[in-house]
Design a protein around this motif. Structure first.
Motif, PDB file in Angstrom:
ATOM      1  N   VAL A  90      43.998  34.723  50.007  1.00  0.00           N
ATOM      2  CA  VAL A  90      45.357  35.248  50.216  1.00  0.00           C
ATOM      3  C   VAL A  90      46.315  34.643  49.188  1.00  0.00           C
ATOM      4  O   VAL A  90      47.120  35.356  48.567  1.00  0.00           O
ATOM      5  N   VAL A  91      46.229  33.322  49.002  1.00  0.00           N
ATOM      6  CA  VAL A  91      47.098  32.648  48.039  1.00  0.00           C
ATOM      7  C   VAL A  91      46.832  33.158  46.627  1.00  0.00           C
ATOM      8  O   VAL A  91      47.768  33.397  45.849  1.00  0.00           O
ATOM      9  N   ALA A  92      45.558  33.345  46.289  1.00  0.00           N
ATOM     10  CA  ALA A  92      45.217  33.856  44.961  1.00  0.00           C
ATOM     11  C   ALA A  92      45.803  35.244  44.751  1.00  0.00           C
ATOM     12  O   ALA A  92      46.352  35.544  43.675  1.00  0.00           O
ATOM     13  N   ALA A  93      45.698  36.113  45.760  1.00  0.00           N
ATOM     14  CA  ALA A  93      46.239  37.462  45.640  1.00  0.00           C
ATOM     15  C   ALA A  93      47.755  37.433  45.422  1.00  0.00           C
ATOM     16  O   ALA A  93      48.296  38.153  44.576  1.00  0.00           O
ATOM     17  N   VAL A  94      48.446  36.580  46.182  1.00  0.00           N
ATOM     18  CA  VAL A  94      49.901  36.468  46.033  1.00  0.00           C
ATOM     19  C   VAL A  94      50.250  35.910  44.658  1.00  0.00           C
ATOM     20  O   VAL A  94      51.150  36.416  43.966  1.00  0.00           O
ATOM     21  N   HIS A  95      49.531  34.869  44.247  1.00  0.00           N
ATOM     22  CA  HIS A  95      49.845  34.213  42.977  1.00  0.00           C
ATOM     23  C   HIS A  95      49.530  35.121  41.789  1.00  0.00           C
ATOM     24  O   HIS A  95      50.340  35.237  40.861  1.00  0.00           O
ATOM     25  N   PHE A  96      48.387  35.784  41.808  1.00  0.00           N
ATOM     26  CA  PHE A  96      48.058  36.702  40.722  1.00  0.00           C
ATOM     27  C   PHE A  96      49.010  37.894  40.718  1.00  0.00           C
ATOM     28  O   PHE A  96      49.266  38.483  39.670  1.00  0.00           O
ATOM     29  N   GLY A  97      49.525  38.231  41.895  1.00  0.00           N
ATOM     30  CA  GLY A  97      50.489  39.325  41.963  1.00  0.00           C
ATOM     31  C   GLY A  97      51.791  39.018  41.245  1.00  0.00           C
ATOM     32  O   GLY A  97      52.536  39.940  40.892  1.00  0.00           O
ATOM     33  N   GLU A  98      52.060  37.724  41.018  1.00  0.00           N
ATOM     34  CA  GLU A  98      53.272  37.356  40.285  1.00  0.00           C
ATOM     35  C   GLU A  98      53.233  37.839  38.839  1.00  0.00           C
ATOM     36  O   GLU A  98      54.269  37.901  38.168  1.00  0.00           O
ATOM     37  N   ASP A  99      52.046  38.194  38.348  1.00  0.00           N
ATOM     38  CA  ASP A  99      51.935  38.735  36.996  1.00  0.00           C
ATOM     39  C   ASP A  99      52.439  40.173  36.917  1.00  0.00           C
ATOM     40  O   ASP A  99      52.583  40.710  35.823  1.00  0.00           O
ATOM     41  N   TRP A 100      52.684  40.794  38.071  1.00  0.00           N
ATOM     42  CA  TRP A 100      53.015  42.217  38.113  1.00  0.00           C
ATOM     43  C   TRP A 100      54.461  42.427  38.553  1.00  0.00           C
ATOM     44  O   TRP A 100      54.740  43.178  39.481  1.00  0.00           O
ATOM     45  N   GLN A 101      55.383  41.792  37.856  1.00  0.00           N
ATOM     46  CA  GLN A 101      56.797  41.916  38.203  1.00  0.00           C
ATOM     47  C   GLN A 101      57.348  43.313  37.931  1.00  0.00           C
ATOM     48  O   GLN A 101      58.448  43.636  38.383  1.00  0.00           O
ATOM     49  N   PRO A 106      57.025  43.821  46.903  1.00  0.00           N
ATOM     50  CA  PRO A 106      56.151  42.643  46.993  1.00  0.00           C
ATOM     51  C   PRO A 106      54.730  42.958  47.466  1.00  0.00           C
ATOM     52  O   PRO A 106      53.760  42.378  46.960  1.00  0.00           O
ATOM     53  N   LEU A 107      54.593  43.885  48.416  1.00  0.00           N
ATOM     54  CA  LEU A 107      53.253  44.222  48.906  1.00  0.00           C
ATOM     55  C   LEU A 107      52.404  44.864  47.812  1.00  0.00           C
ATOM     56  O   LEU A 107      51.185  44.669  47.761  1.00  0.00           O
ATOM     57  N   LEU A 108      53.047  45.623  46.937  1.00  0.00           N
ATOM     58  CA  LEU A 108      52.309  46.225  45.824  1.00  0.00           C
ATOM     59  C   LEU A 108      51.856  45.151  44.841  1.00  0.00           C
ATOM     60  O   LEU A 108      50.761  45.245  44.272  1.00  0.00           O
ATOM     61  N   ARG A 109      52.691  44.123  44.639  1.00  0.00           N
ATOM     62  CA  ARG A 109      52.283  43.033  43.746  1.00  0.00           C
ATOM     63  C   ARG A 109      51.086  42.280  44.326  1.00  0.00           C
ATOM     64  O   ARG A 109      50.175  41.898  43.594  1.00  0.00           O
ATOM     65  N   VAL A 110      51.096  42.074  45.644  1.00  0.00           N
ATOM     66  CA  VAL A 110      49.960  41.401  46.281  1.00  0.00           C
ATOM     67  C   VAL A 110      48.696  42.247  46.135  1.00  0.00           C
ATOM     68  O   VAL A 110      47.608  41.714  45.864  1.00  0.00           O
ATOM     69  N   ALA A 111      48.835  43.562  46.288  1.00  0.00           N
ATOM     70  CA  ALA A 111      47.684  44.447  46.123  1.00  0.00           C
ATOM     71  C   ALA A 111      47.134  44.367  44.701  1.00  0.00           C
ATOM     72  O   ALA A 111      45.912  44.334  44.490  1.00  0.00           O
ATOM     73  N   ALA A 112      48.043  44.316  43.718  1.00  0.00           N
ATOM     74  CA  ALA A 112      47.600  44.199  42.330  1.00  0.00           C
ATOM     75  C   ALA A 112      46.924  42.857  42.091  1.00  0.00           C
ATOM     76  O   ALA A 112      45.938  42.769  41.353  1.00  0.00           O
ATOM     77  N   GLY A 113      47.441  41.799  42.713  1.00  0.00           N
ATOM     78  CA  GLY A 113      46.789  40.499  42.598  1.00  0.00           C
ATOM     79  C   GLY A 113      45.416  40.494  43.242  1.00  0.00           C
ATOM     80  O   GLY A 113      44.476  39.863  42.743  1.00  0.00           O
ATOM     81  N   THR A 114      45.273  41.216  44.343  1.00  0.00           N
ATOM     82  CA  THR A 114      43.989  41.315  45.028  1.00  0.00           C
ATOM     83  C   THR A 114      42.955  42.019  44.165  1.00  0.00           C
ATOM     84  O   THR A 114      41.747  41.762  44.279  1.00  0.00           O
ATOM     85  N   ALA A 115      43.413  42.898  43.287  1.00  0.00           N
ATOM     86  CA  ALA A 115      42.494  43.691  42.465  1.00  0.00           C
ATOM     87  C   ALA A 115      41.617  42.818  41.578  1.00  0.00           C
ATOM     88  O   ALA A 115      40.492  43.210  41.239  1.00  0.00           O
ATOM     89  N   VAL A 116      42.107  41.649  41.191  1.00  0.00           N
ATOM     90  CA  VAL A 116      41.287  40.749  40.366  1.00  0.00           C
ATOM     91  C   VAL A 116      40.028  40.348  41.129  1.00  0.00           C
ATOM     92  O   VAL A 116      38.917  40.349  40.588  1.00  0.00           O
ATOM     93  N   ILE A 117      40.204  40.009  42.404  1.00  0.00           N
ATOM     94  CA  ILE A 117      39.070  39.631  43.239  1.00  0.00           C
ATOM     95  C   ILE A 117      38.242  40.861  43.584  1.00  0.00           C
ATOM     96  O   ILE A 117      37.009  40.830  43.580  1.00  0.00           O
ATOM     97  N   ALA A 118      38.933  41.977  43.861  1.00  0.00           N
ATOM     98  CA  ALA A 118      38.252  43.187  44.287  1.00  0.00           C
ATOM     99  C   ALA A 118      37.356  43.761  43.195  1.00  0.00           C
ATOM    100  O   ALA A 118      36.250  44.235  43.475  1.00  0.00           O
ATOM    101  N   ALA A 119      37.823  43.722  41.953  1.00  0.00           N
ATOM    102  CA  ALA A 119      37.027  44.284  40.862  1.00  0.00           C
ATOM    103  C   ALA A 119      35.702  43.543  40.721  1.00  0.00           C
ATOM    104  O   ALA A 119      34.637  44.161  40.569  1.00  0.00           O
ATOM    105  N   ALA A 120      35.756  42.226  40.768  1.00  0.00           N
ATOM    106  CA  ALA A 120      34.521  41.443  40.674  1.00  0.00           C
ATOM    107  C   ALA A 120      33.608  41.709  41.866  1.00  0.00           C
ATOM    108  O   ALA A 120      32.376  41.758  41.733  1.00  0.00           O
ATOM    109  N   THR A 121      34.198  41.914  43.039  1.00  0.00           N
ATOM    110  CA  THR A 121      33.410  42.155  44.243  1.00  0.00           C
ATOM    111  C   THR A 121      32.719  43.510  44.186  1.00  0.00           C
ATOM    112  O   THR A 121      31.561  43.649  44.595  1.00  0.00           O
ATOM    113  N   ILE A 122      33.410  44.524  43.669  1.00  0.00           N
ATOM    114  CA  ILE A 122      32.791  45.845  43.525  1.00  0.00           C
ATOM    115  C   ILE A 122      31.659  45.800  42.514  1.00  0.00           C
ATOM    116  O   ILE A 122      30.577  46.354  42.725  1.00  0.00           O
TER     117      ILE A 122
END
Length: 290
Positions: A90-101, A106-122
């Protein structure tokens, strides 16, 4: 420039059939993301002092709180590793989402931050699940499945962010992120994460920190980053020596656990300082050039 060189090297290595998922390559990628990633949070206290938000006693109190939160994360890894893993993601998703200003919600930024983890998982579901299990316990495989389930939404939101970055003139950033997500799908998880974390995410934060601490000499700047990163690694080694059975069985799992332990206080402090350290409204919208 460093990002493009690193990405090109990984592409060439993949095309040449270099086994980037083998233990030696994974160990090398682990060293890269720890050595290249830890320093970007090493200036939190210096930024706090520079902000003028607190007096001397307040700074000491904040430092104590920073250390306490890190120790709490270590305790969670030792006692409730599944909770620690979920909190880390959760913290990683929020923190990586800070790259998407460029995304206003804010929820969209968290989703974009989650994509870093999601892409590797897929791209590598078994490997990511195995890493989660190594960091936590067998139940962590369910967390990998949850990440896979939210991946389509996260990646769609990220595509919107990339389009917005391109439209607003951040074409270098948009191109870099597009390639990075493609490589996160293709490369072994640790190599893909090292590319993103060290060559895209960390430089953005280091550049902003360097601008805020521009009167700090180069020697002091380098010394601060090396010393505090070294202290974090040494502290983890002490914990590993005292309680070896409570941590991940592999060096890579422990490296992620260490990263999580310092990421939580880093996020809390960096978000608290965001407004004070932004010189103008456009600063929050600025995008780094890879």
């Amino acid at each position: 420039m460093a990002y493009w060189i690193a990405a090109a090297a990984l592409v060439v290595a993949t095309l040449a059939g270099v086994p980037l998922g083998q233990p030696a390559a994974v160990a090398a990628a682990t060293l890269v993301f720890i050595g290249g990633g830890l320093p970007h949070g090493a200036y939190d206290i210096a930024l706090l002092r520079r902000s003028g938000a607190l007096g001397r006693f307040g700074v000491r109190l904040a430092v104590g709180g920073y250390v306490a939160v890190a120790l709490l994360m270590v305790t969670l890894w030792l006692t409730l590793p599944l909770v620690a893993l979920a909190l880390f993601l959760v913290v990683a998703a929020v923190h990586f989402g800070e790259d998407w200003q460029m995304l206003d919600e804010p929820l969209l930024r968290v989703a974009a931050g989650t994509a870093v983890i999601a892409a590797a998982t897929i791209g590598h579901p078994a490997e990511v699940a195995a890493l989660f299990v190594a960091m936590s316990d067998s139940r962590a495989a369910v967390i990998a499945q949850v990440v896979t389930a939210v991946a389509p939404v996260a990646l769609l939101v990220t595509a919107v962010g990339i389009a917005a970055a391109w439209r607003d003139g951040g074409r270098s950033w948009a191109s870099a992120m597009t390639l990075c997500f493609a490589l996160l799908l293709i490369l072994p998880p640790v190599a893909g994460f090292a590319l993103f974390f060290v060559f895209l995410h960390s430089p953005r934060h280091l550049a902003r920190t360097r601008a805020a601490l521009r009167d700090m000499t180069a020697a002091r700047w380098l010394g601060t980053g090396a010393m505090l990163s070294g202290l974090a690694i040494f502290g983890w080694w002490v914990v590993r020596t005292i309680v070896p059975s409570g941590l991940g069985p592999s060096a890579t799992a422990q490296a992620f656990q260490l990263l999580a332990s310092v990421a939580v206080p880093h996020l809390l402090l960096s978000r608290g300082l965001e407004r004070r350290l932004s010189p103008d409204p456009s600063f929050r919208k600025s995008m780094p050039t890879p």
